[in-house]
Scaffold this active site. Structure first.
Site, PDB file in Angstrom:
ATOM      1  CE  LYS A   1      -4.184  -2.157   1.604  1.00 32.06           C
ATOM      2  NZ  LYS A   1      -3.798  -3.586   1.772  1.00 32.06           N
TER       3      LYS A   1
HETATM    4  C1  LIG Z   1      -4.445  -4.654   1.203  1.00 30.18           C
HETATM    5  C2  LIG Z   1      -3.678  -5.924   1.097  1.00 30.18           C
HETATM    6  C3  LIG Z   1      -4.042  -6.953   0.195  1.00 30.18           C
HETATM    7  C4  LIG Z   1      -5.295  -6.885  -0.648  1.00 30.18           C
HETATM    8  O1  LIG Z   1      -5.184  -5.967  -1.698  1.00 30.18           O
HETATM    9  P1  LIG Z   1      -6.466  -5.463  -2.507  1.00 30.18           P
HETATM   10  O2  LIG Z   1      -6.007  -4.358  -3.356  1.00 30.18           O
HETATM   11  O3  LIG Z   1      -7.458  -5.012  -1.444  1.00 30.18           O
HETATM   12  O4  LIG Z   1      -7.012  -6.626  -3.278  1.00 30.18           O
HETATM   13  C5  LIG Z   1      -3.207  -8.065   0.093  1.00 30.18           C
HETATM   14  N1  LIG Z   1      -2.101  -8.190   0.855  1.00 30.18           N
HETATM   15  C6  LIG Z   1      -1.733  -7.238   1.745  1.00 30.18           C
HETATM   16  C7  LIG Z   1      -0.508  -7.457   2.558  1.00 30.18           C
HETATM   17  C8  LIG Z   1      -2.498  -6.082   1.901  1.00 30.18           C
HETATM   18  O5  LIG Z   1      -2.116  -5.128   2.783  1.00 30.18           O
END
Ligand SMILES: *Cc1c(COP(=O)(O)O)cnc(C)c1O
Length: 464
Positions: free
Chosen positions: A112
């Site tokens: 993120k």
């Molecule tokens: C947010 C997250 C996901 C999921 O990603 P999306 O974009 O919501 O499908 C997967 N792995 C981790 C470590 C995350 O923080």
């Protein structure tokens, strides 16, 4: 470039306005009105560029006149300068024509950061230009909160308030949020669940007087700019591995469908994509959908991969809009039915379009641990539970003669040390820059699950 809502009724917006709006007023999500396409020569020119420069070139056609090109380039360069790997998003080979894309080299150790570090800077630039102040509000079950706090800390004109369910996020996740000393960062530990936190945030947005007075904004995963920043690492990985002359299978551990949708966007831009593999945990609404053609809600169960513990994948609406050929009324109809009945089904023709590109695989906690253990034996890599689901899902359907597999590792194993230890007997260490995380002082306000209490905290604390 202009942006339209997937439900067809909200006004068209510029990149800048779509950035600030997040969700459209008709309840839809913003998507670009048309898709630019990179030529073979464009891909050729991407070869050998620094990661940040690829992000800049991928974003440029989507940003239009919202940012001066030199400003965009500088903000992007700044966003990735503090990452702890010179490649920013390095590739590690795990087998014949098989690679892992490591997306955990940012400040909070999850993918993120790759979008939010840039979003924080884009928001700050717009606020400075407009001479406005804004208050970002969000609820988190873990990774989003810390990534958003790191992205918005100390930015002039911005406050950030993050609600988390008290006692229900991991200690590493909580400390990544509460040990940030910046005056514009406000952590609220709510006596309730993640859903309660999310309901409080929604209620604040629905209180128009409060929303306008505090100039509230959100940076949740439906924000178009987040998707776009993520598309860049698909392009960067593809280029590093020989695009456009090779075709790719990307495997993605999926919750809200934001990350894997960013991969789909890379395909729209001309990156040759054979398949997009969706990895789910026991909260497998997408995998069931890909098997059956029906999207059917189910209660959320807690798993070893909490960032994928969700009931509804909100970004899926963007794919629906494309499959429905841009018919916002049809999308609105499906989404209204889904909200009312917890279910919608697609026609055979629509499903065929989706099945051509997407495959799903599900891993319960036992299978996730087995995957962490097996991949460690096979490759020496210690993967976190989310990443292990992505890699294992990719390996399940990959044909090395047909395409190059790139599996996305979305979190550093030290973010989920207990699950990794249970699977491998190894306790992954935090990177040196976070080594003192467990002893840094925390700053957090505990509040009841009560809208009035949260609103008066924000009124009293956020600097106006
Ligand atoms: C947010 C997250 C996901 C999921 O990603 P999306 O974009 O919501 O499908 C997967 N792995 C981790 C470590 C995350 O923080």
């Amino acid at each position: 470039m202009r942006y339209v809502s997937t439900r067809g009724l909200a006004p068209r917006l510029s990149f800048e306005d779509a950035l600030l709006a997040g969700l459209a007023r008709d309840g839809g999500l913003y998507v670009p009105e048309s898709w630019p396409r990179f030529t073979k020569a464009d891909f050729g020119a991407f070869q050998g560029l620094a990661y940040a420069e690829i992000v800049h070139r991928v974003m440029k056609p989507f940003v239009g006149r919202s940012f001066k090109d030199g400003d965009l380039q500088a903000l992007v360069a700044e966003s990735y300068a503090g990452f702890d790997h010179a490649a920013v998003a390095p590739l590690v080979q795990i087998g014949r024509n098989q690679w892992v894309l490591e997306l955990f080299h940012g400040p909070t150790l999850a993918f993120k950061d790759y979008a939010l570090q840039l979003l924080g800077r884009l928001f700050a630039k717009v606020m400075a230009k407009r001479g406005e102040k804004i208050c970002i509000v969000g609820a988190t079950s873990g990774d989003t909160g810390s990534a958003a706090i790191e992205a918005f800390r100390d930015r002039p004109g911005l406050d950030i308030v993050i609600l988390h369910p008290k006692g229900r996020v991991s200690e590493v996740q909580r400390r990544q949020m509460t040990t940030v000393p910046s005056a514009n960062v406000h952590n609220l530990a709510i006596a309730g669940s993640f859903d309660d936190c999310q309901d409080l945030v929604k209620a604040m947005f629905n209180d128009t007087a409060f929303r306008d007075r505090m100039n509230l904004s959100a940076v949740n995963s439906i924000n178009w700019a987040r998707i776009l920043a993520q598309t860049a690492y698909y392009v960067a990985a593809g280029v590093a591995l020989g695009a456009p002359h090779r075709s790719f299978t990307f495997a993605v551990p999926t919750g809200n469908f934001g990350n894997v949708f960013a991969g789909w966007v890379a395909g729209k831009l001309g990156l040759p994509i054979d398949k997009l593999v969706v990895g789910s945990n026991s909260n497998d609404i997408l995998t069931r959908f890909l098997e059956s053609g029906a999207m059917q809600m189910a209660p959320v169960v807690p798993t070893l991969s909490p960032s994928m513990d969700i009931q509804v994948s909100s970004n899926f609406e963007r794919l629906l809009f494309a499959v429905m050929k841009g018919d916002g009324a049809k999308v609105a109809h499906l989404m209204t039915a889904f909200r009312a009945t917890g279910r919608f089904a697609l026609s055979k023709a629509a499903m065929a379009m989706i099945a051509k590109q997407f495959i799903g695989h599900r891993f319960d906690d036992a299978a996730t641990k087995a995957a962490i253990r097996g991949l460690h034996r096979l490759t020496g890599l210690v993967l976190d539970p989310h990443s292990a689901i992505g890699v294992a899902a990719g390996l399940e359907s990959h044909d090395y003669k047909r395409s190059t597999l790139v599996a996305l590792a979305t979190a550093h194993p030290a973010k989920f040390p207990d699950a990794v230890f249970a699977a491998t007997g190894i306790r992954p260490a935090l990177p040196p820059r976070l080594a003192d995380l467990m002893t840094r002082p925390e700053r957090v306000t505990a509040l009841p699950n009560d809208l009035g209490a949260v609103q008066s905290f924000i009124r009293d604390t956020v600097r106006r």
